[in-house]
Design a protein around this motif. Structure first.
Motif, PDB file in Angstrom:
ATOM      1  N   ALA A  98       0.831  -1.211   0.000  1.00 52.90           N
ATOM      2  CA  ALA A  98       0.000   0.000   0.000  1.00 52.90           C
ATOM      3  C   ALA A  98       0.858   1.251   0.000  1.00 52.90           C
ATOM      4  O   ALA A  98       0.564   2.229  -0.697  1.00 52.90           O
ATOM      5  CB  ALA A  98      -0.931  -0.004   1.212  1.00 52.90           C
ATOM      6  N   GLY A  99       1.925   1.227   0.790  1.00 49.30           N
ATOM      7  CA  GLY A  99       2.829   2.378   0.817  1.00 49.30           C
ATOM      8  C   GLY A  99       3.511   2.593  -0.513  1.00 49.30           C
ATOM      9  O   GLY A  99       3.672   3.735  -0.972  1.00 49.30           O
ATOM     10  N   LEU A 100       3.910   1.486  -1.172  1.00 45.01           N
ATOM     11  CA  LEU A 100       4.552   1.597  -2.474  1.00 45.01           C
ATOM     12  C   LEU A 100       3.594   2.188  -3.504  1.00 45.01           C
ATOM     13  O   LEU A 100       3.969   3.059  -4.296  1.00 45.01           O
ATOM     14  CB  LEU A 100       5.044   0.227  -2.932  1.00 45.01           C
ATOM     15  N   MET A 101       2.344   1.723  -3.483  1.00 42.31           N
ATOM     16  CA  MET A 101       1.353   2.243  -4.431  1.00 42.31           C
ATOM     17  C   MET A 101       1.079   3.731  -4.182  1.00 42.31           C
ATOM     18  O   MET A 101       0.984   4.522  -5.116  1.00 42.31           O
ATOM     19  CB  MET A 101       0.048   1.453  -4.304  1.00 42.31           C
ATOM     20  N   ALA A 102       0.946   4.109  -2.902  1.00 41.52           N
ATOM     21  CA  ALA A 102       0.680   5.512  -2.576  1.00 41.52           C
ATOM     22  C   ALA A 102       1.861   6.395  -2.970  1.00 41.52           C
ATOM     23  O   ALA A 102       1.686   7.492  -3.523  1.00 41.52           O
ATOM     24  CB  ALA A 102       0.380   5.655  -1.085  1.00 41.52           C
ATOM     25  N   GLY A 103       3.065   5.933  -2.673  1.00 41.57           N
ATOM     26  CA  GLY A 103       4.248   6.712  -3.020  1.00 41.57           C
ATOM     27  C   GLY A 103       4.427   6.856  -4.518  1.00 41.57           C
ATOM     28  O   GLY A 103       4.728   7.948  -5.021  1.00 41.57           O
ATOM     29  N   LEU A 104       4.192   5.759  -5.260  1.00 38.00           N
ATOM     30  CA  LEU A 104       4.336   5.816  -6.711  1.00 38.00           C
ATOM     31  C   LEU A 104       3.251   6.667  -7.346  1.00 38.00           C
ATOM     32  O   LEU A 104       3.485   7.312  -8.378  1.00 38.00           O
ATOM     33  CB  LEU A 104       4.311   4.404  -7.296  1.00 38.00           C
ATOM     34  N   THR A 105       2.067   6.653  -6.747  1.00 39.78           N
ATOM     35  CA  THR A 105       0.990   7.503  -7.281  1.00 39.78           C
ATOM     36  C   THR A 105       1.403   8.962  -7.271  1.00 39.78           C
ATOM     37  O   THR A 105       1.176   9.700  -8.237  1.00 39.78           O
ATOM     38  CB  THR A 105      -0.293   7.316  -6.458  1.00 39.78           C
TER      39      THR A 105
ATOM     40  N   VAL B  42       4.862   5.546 -17.653  1.00 36.36           N
ATOM     41  CA  VAL B  42       3.971   6.697 -17.432  1.00 36.36           C
ATOM     42  C   VAL B  42       3.375   7.229 -18.727  1.00 36.36           C
ATOM     43  O   VAL B  42       2.679   8.241 -18.709  1.00 36.36           O
ATOM     44  CB  VAL B  42       4.727   7.836 -16.709  1.00 36.36           C
ATOM     45  N   LYS B  43       3.647   6.559 -19.836  1.00 30.83           N
ATOM     46  CA  LYS B  43       3.161   7.050 -21.124  1.00 30.83           C
ATOM     47  C   LYS B  43       1.639   7.151 -21.134  1.00 30.83           C
ATOM     48  O   LYS B  43       1.074   8.138 -21.602  1.00 30.83           O
ATOM     49  CB  LYS B  43       3.646   6.124 -22.236  1.00 30.83           C
ATOM     50  N   ASN B  44       0.963   6.129 -20.621  1.00 30.96           N
ATOM     51  CA  ASN B  44      -0.495   6.167 -20.484  1.00 30.96           C
ATOM     52  C   ASN B  44      -0.811   6.508 -19.031  1.00 30.96           C
ATOM     53  O   ASN B  44      -0.899   5.631 -18.173  1.00 30.96           O
ATOM     54  CB  ASN B  44      -1.104   4.816 -20.873  1.00 30.96           C
ATOM     55  N   GLN B  45      -0.984   7.788 -18.756  1.00 28.17           N
ATOM     56  CA  GLN B  45      -1.078   8.248 -17.374  1.00 28.17           C
ATOM     57  C   GLN B  45      -2.351   7.779 -16.678  1.00 28.17           C
ATOM     58  O   GLN B  45      -2.331   7.450 -15.500  1.00 28.17           O
ATOM     59  CB  GLN B  45      -0.971   9.771 -17.337  1.00 28.17           C
ATOM     60  N   HIS B  46      -3.467   7.754 -17.376  1.00 29.91           N
ATOM     61  CA  HIS B  46      -4.713   7.314 -16.750  1.00 29.91           C
ATOM     62  C   HIS B  46      -4.678   5.828 -16.416  1.00 29.91           C
ATOM     63  O   HIS B  46      -5.191   5.409 -15.369  1.00 29.91           O
ATOM     64  CB  HIS B  46      -5.902   7.622 -17.666  1.00 29.91           C
ATOM     65  N   LEU B  47      -4.089   5.025 -17.292  1.00 37.61           N
ATOM     66  CA  LEU B  47      -3.962   3.591 -17.012  1.00 37.61           C
ATOM     67  C   LEU B  47      -3.058   3.363 -15.809  1.00 37.61           C
ATOM     68  O   LEU B  47      -3.352   2.523 -14.944  1.00 37.61           O
ATOM     69  CB  LEU B  47      -3.410   2.868 -18.237  1.00 37.61           C
ATOM     70  N   LEU B  48      -1.959   4.118 -15.726  1.00 39.05           N
ATOM     71  CA  LEU B  48      -1.055   4.001 -14.586  1.00 39.05           C
ATOM     72  C   LEU B  48      -1.760   4.431 -13.303  1.00 39.05           C
ATOM     73  O   LEU B  48      -1.639   3.759 -12.259  1.00 39.05           O
ATOM     74  CB  LEU B  48       0.182   4.861 -14.824  1.00 39.05           C
ATOM     75  N   LEU B  49      -2.496   5.531 -13.353  1.00 42.24           N
ATOM     76  CA  LEU B  49      -3.201   6.019 -12.166  1.00 42.24           C
ATOM     77  C   LEU B  49      -4.211   4.991 -11.661  1.00 42.24           C
ATOM     78  O   LEU B  49      -4.267   4.703 -10.459  1.00 42.24           O
ATOM     79  CB  LEU B  49      -3.902   7.340 -12.498  1.00 42.24           C
ATOM     80  N   CYS B  50      -4.990   4.430 -12.574  1.00 40.92           N
ATOM     81  CA  CYS B  50      -5.985   3.431 -12.170  1.00 40.92           C
ATOM     82  C   CYS B  50      -5.318   2.197 -11.583  1.00 40.92           C
ATOM     83  O   CYS B  50      -5.791   1.635 -10.583  1.00 40.92           O
ATOM     84  CB  CYS B  50      -6.836   3.038 -13.380  1.00 40.92           C
ATOM     85  N   THR B  51      -4.222   1.764 -12.173  1.00 36.84           N
ATOM     86  CA  THR B  51      -3.519   0.579 -11.668  1.00 36.84           C
ATOM     87  C   THR B  51      -2.994   0.794 -10.262  1.00 36.84           C
ATOM     88  O   THR B  51      -3.169  -0.061  -9.375  1.00 36.84           O
ATOM     89  CB  THR B  51      -2.349   0.231 -12.618  1.00 36.84           C
ATOM     90  N   LEU B  52      -2.362   1.925 -10.020  1.00 35.37           N
ATOM     91  CA  LEU B  52      -1.802   2.202  -8.696  1.00 35.37           C
ATOM     92  C   LEU B  52      -2.900   2.360  -7.651  1.00 35.37           C
ATOM     93  O   LEU B  52      -2.763   1.878  -6.511  1.00 35.37           O
ATOM     94  CB  LEU B  52      -0.945   3.466  -8.755  1.00 35.37           C
ATOM     95  N   LEU B  53      -3.987   3.015  -8.017  1.00 30.10           N
ATOM     96  CA  LEU B  53      -5.078   3.211  -7.047  1.00 30.10           C
ATOM     97  C   LEU B  53      -5.797   1.896  -6.745  1.00 30.10           C
ATOM     98  O   LEU B  53      -6.210   1.657  -5.600  1.00 30.10           O
ATOM     99  CB  LEU B  53      -6.058   4.253  -7.577  1.00 30.10           C
ATOM    100  N   ILE B  54      -5.945   1.059  -7.750  1.00 34.91           N
ATOM    101  CA  ILE B  54      -6.563  -0.248  -7.514  1.00 34.91           C
ATOM    102  C   ILE B  54      -5.697  -1.082  -6.583  1.00 34.91           C
ATOM    103  O   ILE B  54      -6.190  -1.713  -5.629  1.00 34.91           O
ATOM    104  CB  ILE B  54      -6.792  -0.979  -8.852  1.00 34.91           C
ATOM    105  N   GLY B  55      -4.390  -1.105  -6.830  1.00 38.49           N
ATOM    106  CA  GLY B  55      -3.483  -1.853  -5.956  1.00 38.49           C
ATOM    107  C   GLY B  55      -3.487  -1.307  -4.544  1.00 38.49           C
ATOM    108  O   GLY B  55      -3.498  -2.083  -3.564  1.00 38.49           O
TER     109      GLY B  55
END
Length: 326
Positions: free
Chosen positions: A26-33, A66-79
């Motif tokens: 969770a910390g990794l996902m929050a930090g990467l977000t 990070v090329k597809n920013q919305h896909l990356l954002l959704c992935t990190l938030l889901i995780g």
């Protein structure tokens, strides 16, 4: 009973490991977000091409992620959501419900939000490059869920685009990078002045850069190249001198100072016998870039600026009509 004790201890340590893993994830996902989403595509492209050696390597690893920013954002938030929602379930196996909620909130707040985001804010490029393969794996793992959501975001908000600085913003950005700004920049005053001048040139016309005719040094076509005239020319230090006929406003050409080196001041050679070069005339509203392009073609290095009488008449007519209407 003796057989149940090792089994309970095994489950206890297993739950503890799972809890630690969930908090870390969770910390990794929050930090990467925060860390990855704060890295602009333009900044990464600049770093990948002209940054320091290590920064170029890091930026090259992060760019595909990070090329597809919305896909990356959704992935990190889901995780992140999966980890945070799962944490109380395993804590509930070890402690009472109220304690599970309290411990879960504390762990997530400190180790799942504050600390990771503080680290990734400062070292986002290094951390992002290090875990880029893992993030790429998560993109594939959560793709069936994250991709449809990201497409909806693309439709609603538009695809993430490279945020380029406007001309005025870029000029201010350059000023901040000057060593006189006191912000650690290494650009000298002359460098920032040249850059600022180039950025402002598209907004300026001949009128903004001209020297008024009354302040300009020029010589009369009917004059002679005697000692006084030659001394005046040399004192000005110009490589080209405008030549007028009868009236200083009537510039007919220019003379190159280097052509005067062979002139004997004692002979007082008439200026009419010297070779004059044509000087272009440009309207006062002509953009400086257009004038510079003309100069680069070798036509001239100096021009006479005149007022566009037709435009002046039109302006006066509009002013008069506006006054009559008012």
């Amino acid at each position: 009973m003796a057989d149940d004790l090792p089994c309970c201890e095994t489950k206890f340590f297993l739950y503890v490991l799972i809890i630690i893993g969930l908090v870390t994830f969770a910390g990794l996902m929050a930090g990467l977000t925060l860390g990855l989403m704060s890295l602009g595509l333009v900044d990464l492209e600049v770093l990948s091409k002209s940054g320091r050696a290590q920064d170029r390597i890091h930026a090259s690893k992060i760019l595909p992620v990070v090329k597809n920013q919305h896909l990356l954002l959704c992935t990190l938030l889901i995780g992140n959501s999966l980890a945070m929602e799962s944490l109380p379930i395993f804590l509930d196996k070890l402690v009472p419900t109220w304690a599970a909620i309290l411990i879960s909130v504390t762990l997530i707040l400190v180790f799942g939000e504050i600390l990771p985001q503080a680290i990734c804010t400062r070292y986002g490029l290094t951390v992002g490059a290090t875990v880029a393969p893992f993030v790429q794996l998560l993109l594939w793992a959560f793709f069936p869920i994250a991709y449809p959501i990201s497409k909806v975001l693309d439709w609603m908000l538009g695809k993430g685009h490279a945020a380029l600085l406007r001309r005025a913003e870029l000029k201010t950005f350059m000023d901040f990078h000057g060593n006189e700004a006191g912000k650690g920049g290494d650009l000298t005053h002359d460098e920032t002045t040249i850059i600022a001048g180039a950025l402002e040139m598209t907004e300026k016309t001949a009128k903004d850069a001209m020297t008024p005719i009354l302040k300009a040094f020029s010589i009369d076509l009917d004059g002679a190249l005697n000692l006084e005239t030659l001394n005046a020319i040399m004192t000005m230090g110009h490589s080209r001198v405008p030549v007028y006929y009868k009236n200083p406003n009537n510039i007919i050409g220019i003379i190159l100072v280097k052509n005067l080196l062979a002139v004997d001041p004692e002979h007082s050679v008439p200026l009419r016998k010297m070779l004059l070069r044509r000087i272009p005339w440009v309207p006062e509203n002509m953009p400086l870039y257009d004038i510079l392009n003309e100069f680069q073609r070798g036509h001239s290095h100096i021009a006479v600026v005149y007022k566009d009488l037709n435009e002046t008449k039109q302006t006066m007519q509009k002013t008069k009509e506006g006054g009559d209407t008012g």
